[in-house]
Write an enzyme that holds these catalytic residues in place. Structure first.
Site: not given
Length: 570
Positions: A229, A235, A290-291, A376, A407, A535
């Site tokens: 954005k 990152e 964002g999510r 979040e 398992h 951040k």
């Protein structure tokens, strides 16, 4: 340190709890909440076996069909009275007004003074949606058309790389919501992907990930989609610059960047400075979190992978669930029921975990996606009035696909000391029908939820052991280990098939579940200041790690670790 007796410690804990809960919130002091507390005391020792034995119609009473989705919540420690009390709670808290405020574009993200309108991105009706007095739907339609023109060019081979070759590989560069949603949908809808192209997702700043991807692709035929954005995310931009350097190292021409990079961003000047052509910027807005952003141009990799028609089918499915959520009565409203079941277990049964168990390998990444969506959004402890909450909020969400999970961690689900509510998800029809595989998968899927609910009594276990003709001493020894208490709750979600439309509905269903819980808990499900803190600190530490000076400004642990790293590198 002074040593307390057991009685003194207990009294200290009692006083702490008393001070924390001295002034109950609107939620915990409401009549419905207090009635739920009484009801919990009456229901907590009732078994689901008894609930089913006493009600032959329990499945019919506690399941809801929506298009090609069946939501069965009958295997829960939940009755019609529980549901009625939850509906009363919602009415006392004016839940439906809060839902309407979100859909209407009011600034429900109060810490950032923003609207929350991912639902507008998939609004397939003629309804206008206003933000600050402006109808945003023309903006949404413009970007959808931009996506269609671009994706059709790339998929049909009209978009050429710098050397004139068609694109064969797409690398999406993002992190968090700018990565998880698109990656998850592309994996879930793999049968719909274009065969002539490969898709890669790059999020981790660890150099191992980008190095691995760049070994698989050719610079002449690779398209990078940078999703950020602000176009400043550390990152993402670190990975984007490394990819840019790699490209230029091979093609040795700055103009190549415009043929191999596009951006999803709001920062036009930053994107252009990077070398991306202005016409190849795909826009979204600050009212898209964002999510919750896969429905926007952040979903560009999805549209490249499955085509724009299928991407719009994804939007159609989500919009259909939005309408179900907005218009259905609460007692027949799937997201609402999911939300209050979660509240029932988190706040009354004190169950702080929730397992998501998809029985479809293509849905494996939905666990990671829902983990971010839930944790979040509702990993918060401050209410709207800035007071601390006086109750638990978001659970820890985890899980894994299919029989692999059986398992790995199902032992804990069945016989561990904690009660962990589960969501079992499966398609009735496989996207990849091979022999008896899907029948075996579905058999395991159905068996696990039944086993969690029923368990196995001591007497049933004894009968099984006796049929094996074991010695009595061996039977006595094995009985406690092979007995299952059961009474462990789960939801079952059946899709006829995993299609773009059904997946869109499923994801929207979980979004609304999470938002309803946030509204009832009176927390902001739309900000993420905890992420921002990390951040900010990382930027300071990065500068110090690059310097040659000894670090001394942090706590002794952080100082010691940073100095140890520096000395080791030297």
């Amino acid at each position: 340190m002074p040593t307390l007796t057991v009685m003194e410690a207990s009294e200290a804990i009692r006083k702490i709890r008393s001070s924390v809960n001295k002034e109950n919130s609107e939620l915990t002091s409401s009549k419905a909440w207090q009635a739920l507390e009484v009801h919990y005391a009456e229901l907590r020792d009732v078994t689901m076996r008894n609930l089913f034995e006493n009600d032959a119609q329990r499945f019919e009473r506690f399941s809801i069909e929506f298009e090609d989705i069946l939501f069965d919540y009958s295997k829960n420690r939940f009755t019609e009275y529980t549901r009625d009390l939850m509906v009363k709670l919602a009415k006392e808290l004016n839940l439906q007004d809060k839902i309407a405020a979100m859909f209407d574009g009011q600034k429900v993200n109060w810490t950032e003074n923003r609207a929350v309108l991912h639902t507008a991105l998939r609004n397939r009706s003629d309804r206008e949606v206003h933000v600050n007095g402006e109808d945003v739907m023309p903006l949404v339609h413009t970007e959808l058309e931009h996506m269609r023109e671009f994706t059709e060019q790339v998929r049909m081979g009209g978009w050429k790389g710098h050397t004139g070759e068609r694109i064969t590989d797409v690398v999406s560069i993002g992190i968090g919501g700018s990565d998880l949603g698109a990656r998850m949908v592309c994996e879930a809808l793999q049968p719909y992907q274009i065969a002539e192209m490969n898709f890669h997702f790059l999020s981790n700043v660890d150099g191992s990930q980008i190095a691995g991807i760049l070994k698989k692709v050719k610079p002449e035929t690779t398209l990078f989609v940078v999703v950020s954005k602000t176009f400043t995310t550390l990152e993402t931009m670190t990975n984007a610059r490394t990819a840019r350097d790699w490209l230029l190292n091979y093609l040795n021409d700055e103009e190549a960047v415009a043929k191999h990079f596009v951006a999803v961003s709001t920062n036009e000047s930053g994107v252009v400075e990077f070398g991306i052509a202005k016409e190849n910027i795909f826009r979204f807005w600050n009212w898209v979190g964002g999510r919750y952003s896969l429905w926007s141009t952040v979903g560009l990799p999805i549209a490249l992978a499955i085509g724009m028609d299928n991407f719009e089918e994804l939007l159609d499915g989500a919009h259909a669930m939005d309408e179900h959520f907005r218009k259905s009565s609460l007692d027949q409203n799937i997201p609402f029921i999911m939300a209050v079941l979660g509240i029932w277990y988190v706040n009354f049964f004190m169950a702080p975990n929730h397992a998501v168990l998809p029985y479809d390998q293509n849905l494996d990444s939905i666990v990671e996606y829902l983990q971010q969506l839930d944790m979040e959004s509702n990993g918060k402890a401050i209410k709207k009035n800035e007071d601390p909450v006086d109750h638990a909020t978001g659970p820890v969400v985890w899980g894994r696909a299919g029989t692999n999970g059986q398992h790995a961690f199902y032992q804990l689900l069945h016989q561990g000391t904690a009660m962990i509510p589960c969501d079992f998800i499966a398609p009735i029809e496989s996207s990849n029908p091979v022999g008896e595989h899907h029948h075996i998968l579905l058999a395991n899927f159905l068996a696990q939820s039944e086993a969690l609910m029923k368990g196995r009594t001591r007497e049933e276990t004894r009968q099984i052991l006796e049929m094996q003709e074991l010695q009595q001493a061996d039977i006595v020894k094995l009985l406690p280990h092979m007995t299952f208490n059961g009474n462990r709750p789960s939801n079952t979600i059946l899709l006829k098939r995993v299609t773009p439309r059904s997946l869109g509905s499923l994801l929207a269903m979980y979004e609304h579940k999470v938002m309803v819980q946030g509204m009832i808990w009176d927390i902001n499900s739309y900000d993420q200041w905890g992420v921002e803190l990390g951040k900010t600190l990382a930027k300071t530490i990065l500068r110090e790690l690059k310097s040659t000076s000894t670090v001394f400004k942090h706590d002794s642990s952080t100082n010691g670790l940073m100095n140890y790293i520096k000395q080791s590198k030297e």
